[in-house]
Design an enzyme around this catalytic site. Structure first.
Site, PDB file in Angstrom:
ATOM      1  N   THR A 293      23.668  12.556  57.662  1.00 29.24           N
ATOM      2  CA  THR A 293      23.492  13.920  58.197  1.00 29.24           C
ATOM      3  C   THR A 293      23.871  13.989  59.668  1.00 29.24           C
ATOM      4  OG1 THR A 293      21.576  14.134  56.772  1.00 29.24           O
ATOM      5  CG2 THR A 293      21.881  15.852  58.390  1.00 29.24           C
ATOM      6  N   HIS A 468      27.200  15.650  53.265  1.00 30.83           N
ATOM      7  CA  HIS A 468      27.817  14.413  52.765  1.00 30.83           C
ATOM      8  C   HIS A 468      27.506  14.298  51.290  1.00 30.83           C
ATOM      9  CE1 HIS A 468      23.727  12.909  52.822  1.00 30.83           C
ATOM     10  NE2 HIS A 468      23.645  13.345  54.074  1.00 30.83           N
TER      11      HIS A 468
END
Ligand code: GP9
Ligand code: MN
Length: 627
Positions: A293, A468
């Site tokens: 992140t 992601h």
């Protein structure tokens, strides 16, 4: 010399046990992608040399030799064990910077519990054997001192073995030492322990780079960036000038869920609708590395690549940056982040001021009750609800970022929050992923509804991106089932790295843009809409609204995607068909990709933005510290 063996046999026993155990963990916990028998042989023998060297250190320890052997075995086992757990989620091996991310550890509990299996516990069996031998057969573990010649002979033999290991690697994989391969290739050829020694070397080399950097380094990179064709789309430039901005970082959300159904139900009904009124980019790849992140945040707000090792949030929080919040500050914007995790997670409390943020609403600012929370923290819907009042109190225009959390590995959810049923496949992770994505989608719908009620919607640009992947390659079989494919090839895996990206500008009609791009492109794309020229700044991305085809979208591991070719896992593929192509077709791009990553790395390692004349808010003199 013939007395040598009894003196070192306990050490050798430790080496052999560690060696076999390492090989077992290689096979059970790591996906080494062994292609043929020769690779298997290399893999089998590769731990030996470094183990002999490391366990051999005990031969200098005199009478306390056996204690040293036990301690070394224990430490190496911990390293092996930690790598096995780490690999379970990241599909990667640990690096030195990862070891220093200790403030992340507390929260990793739930994820680690999921990943600790009987396979990882295998990592400690040999210590019991050693302990047993020491207890029952003390004479086996002699501590008679070694002569200098004996020690030299031992180290000569071990070093020779290491050289053989290196030579075999170079023969099997030409240019092994001149090209930087991915960590999987390094471990496959040199072994886990030699890889870690090499990693320590890399670490010390990169630490030295800042000291020797100068403004020439900055100029070189500025010239490189300025030589690129960076344009704006005049029809859209400034259409959202002065508006508030809300950016939502969607945890683990990949594009494959958009406009798809599971058990006959939409996975993201809200987003599917919202997309129709927004600029939606359906060909955007995440470019994150080990920083997950935090890497996504870093890329999106700096238009730089993350680092190959560790998270920039941890390794370079003291650097100068010219990030989006800082640039907007000059245009009268107030900036804040909302995220209900501990403020130190990913070192955010230290990194956000460097990015120019004024305020970080973190765990301490939210009310966390048991029934409001799941997995890592506050449920997304509750998180948005509690954020509204705080958002209302901010000076306008504001630039804000909301980081969602519920859709985090291992994707746990209360039954009452399940809007769709779990999927049915052999992977519990994949099965649970869909209901948690669906939940976050519902939370977003709620957030937009509340913003409308509070009159905050009409004057606000809404940006949403997936940070992601959530589903790693360990779940390829289940993913193949979901996608209706016979198997997931590396080409497919790469395409699965696409994440949703949309920008909603009030009053603008929706449009889907299929240009290939990455997270590095998000900053110029957004800033141009806000009427901010990014050309004088260092940025590695380009505006996605510019019609020209993107030359190259580059991933952190050196893989890339272009209009015609994709390169991943040492193979060149034809875009569209996914058929392997001649490596030569990818060759010209390969060099470009390497250069691009190198330039970005140099900038970060050398802290070169401190020499940028556009850097109006040097971190050291920043007027606003985090409130
Ligand atoms: C933690 C959250 C998740 O605060 O951002 O981090 P991740 O594990 O996805 O990097
Ligand atoms: Mn994440």
């Amino acid at each position: 010399m013939k007395e040598l063996f009894p003196k070192i046999r306990f050490a050798l026993l430790a080496v052999v046990l560690l060696w076999l155990k390492t090989y077992a963990v290689y096979k059970l916990a790591f996906d080494m992608k062994i292609k043929d028998a020769s690779e298997e042989v290399i893999l089998f023998f590769n731990p030996v040399a470094s183990l002999l060297l490391l366990v051999g250190l005990s031969l200098f320890a005199g009478k306390r030799r056996n204690r040293w052997i036990m301690a070394t075995s224990f430490l190496l086992s911990v390293l092996l064990f930690a790598n096995a757990v780490f690999y379970g989620f990241f599909n990667d091996f640990m690096t030195v910077p990862v070891l220093f991310q200790t403030n992340n550890m507390a929260d990793l509990g739930t994820s680690i519990k999921e990943l600790v299996t009987y396979k990882t516990l295998l990592a400690f069996t040999d210590l019991f054997i050693l302990w047993f031998v020491l207890r029952r057969f003390p004479r086996f573990a002699s501590t008679a001192p070694l002569t200098r010649t004996e020690r030299s002979a031992y180290y000569l033999a071990a070093t020779a073995l290491l050289l053989v290991n290196a030579a075999v690697a170079e023969l099997h994989k030409p240019q092994f030492f001149s090209r930087s391969f991915d960590r999987n290739t390094i471990v496959k050829h040199l072994g886990l322990y030699t890889y870690h020694l090499y990693d320590v070397l890399l670490q010390s080399r990169s630490s030295a780079q800042r000291v020797f950097a100068s403004s020439d380094g900055y100029t070189e990179i500025a010239n490189y960036v300025q030589s690129k064709n960076r344009q704006t789309n005049p029809d859209l430039f400034g259409i959202a000038a002065g508006k508030n901005v809300i950016v939502v970082s969607m945890e683990s959300t990949q594009s494959f869920v958009i406009n798809k159904k599971v058990n006959g139900k939409e996975i993201t009904p809200f987003l599917n609708d919202f997309i129709k009124d927004s600029f939606y980019f359906d060909n955007i790849y995440h470019q994150t590395g080990q920083g997950k992140t935090s890497d996504a945040e870093f890329i999106v707000e700096n238009s730089l690549y993350p680092l190959d090792r560790g998270s920039v949030f941890f390794t370079h929080y003291q650097n100068e940056f010219t990030a989006t919040p800082e640039m907007l500050k000059d245009r009268g914007y107030y900036s804040a982040v909302f995220h209900s995790n501990d403020k130190t997670f990913w070192n955010r409390d230290l990194m956000y001021p460097a990015l120019g943020y004024d305020r970080y609403f973190n765990k301490d600012d939210f009310t966390r009750l048991e029934q409001n929370s799941v997995g890592w923290g506050l449920k997304d819907k509750e998180f948005f609800e509690q954020s509204i009042q705080k958002l209302k109190s901010l000076p306008q225009p504001f630039y804000t970022k909301f980081i969602t959390l519920t859709n985090h590995f291992p994707f746990t959810l209360d039954a009452k929050d399940r809007y769709i049923d779990e999927y049915h496949s052999e992977s519990q992770i994949v099965n649970r992923y869909f209901p948690t994505v669906r939940y976050t989608d519902e939370a977003l719908k709620y957030f937009v509804k509340r913003l409308k009620e509070e009159g905050l919607y009409e004057n606000t640009v809404f940006v949403i991106y997936g940070d992601h992947y959530g589903i790693s390659e360990n779940h390829n079989a289940a993913m193949a089932q979901f996608l209706g494919k016979a198997e997931i090839t590396p080409y497919d895996s790469m395409q699965l790295q696409r994440v949703p990206f949309l920008i909603h500008v009030p009053g603008q009609s929706g449009q889907t843009i299929s240009k290939i791009g990455g997270q590095v492109d998000m900053k110029p794309t957004l800033l141009h809409l806000l009427g901010v020229k990014t050309k004088p700044y260092i940025e590695f991305g380009t505006d996605l609204f510019v019609k020209d085809e993107h030359p190259l979208t580059i991933m952190r591991d050196g893989s890339f995607v272009s209009k015609d070719y994709m390169y991943t896992k040492n193979t060149c593929y034809q875009m569209g068909t996914g058929q392997p192509a001649d490596l030569q077709a990818c060759e010209p791009y390969l060099e470009k990709a390497k250069l691009e990553l190198q330039q970005s790395d140099k900038l970060i390692y050398g802290d070169l933005l401190r020499f940028d004349p556009n850097n109006t808010h040097p971190t050291g003199t920043m007027t606003t510290k985090l409130e």
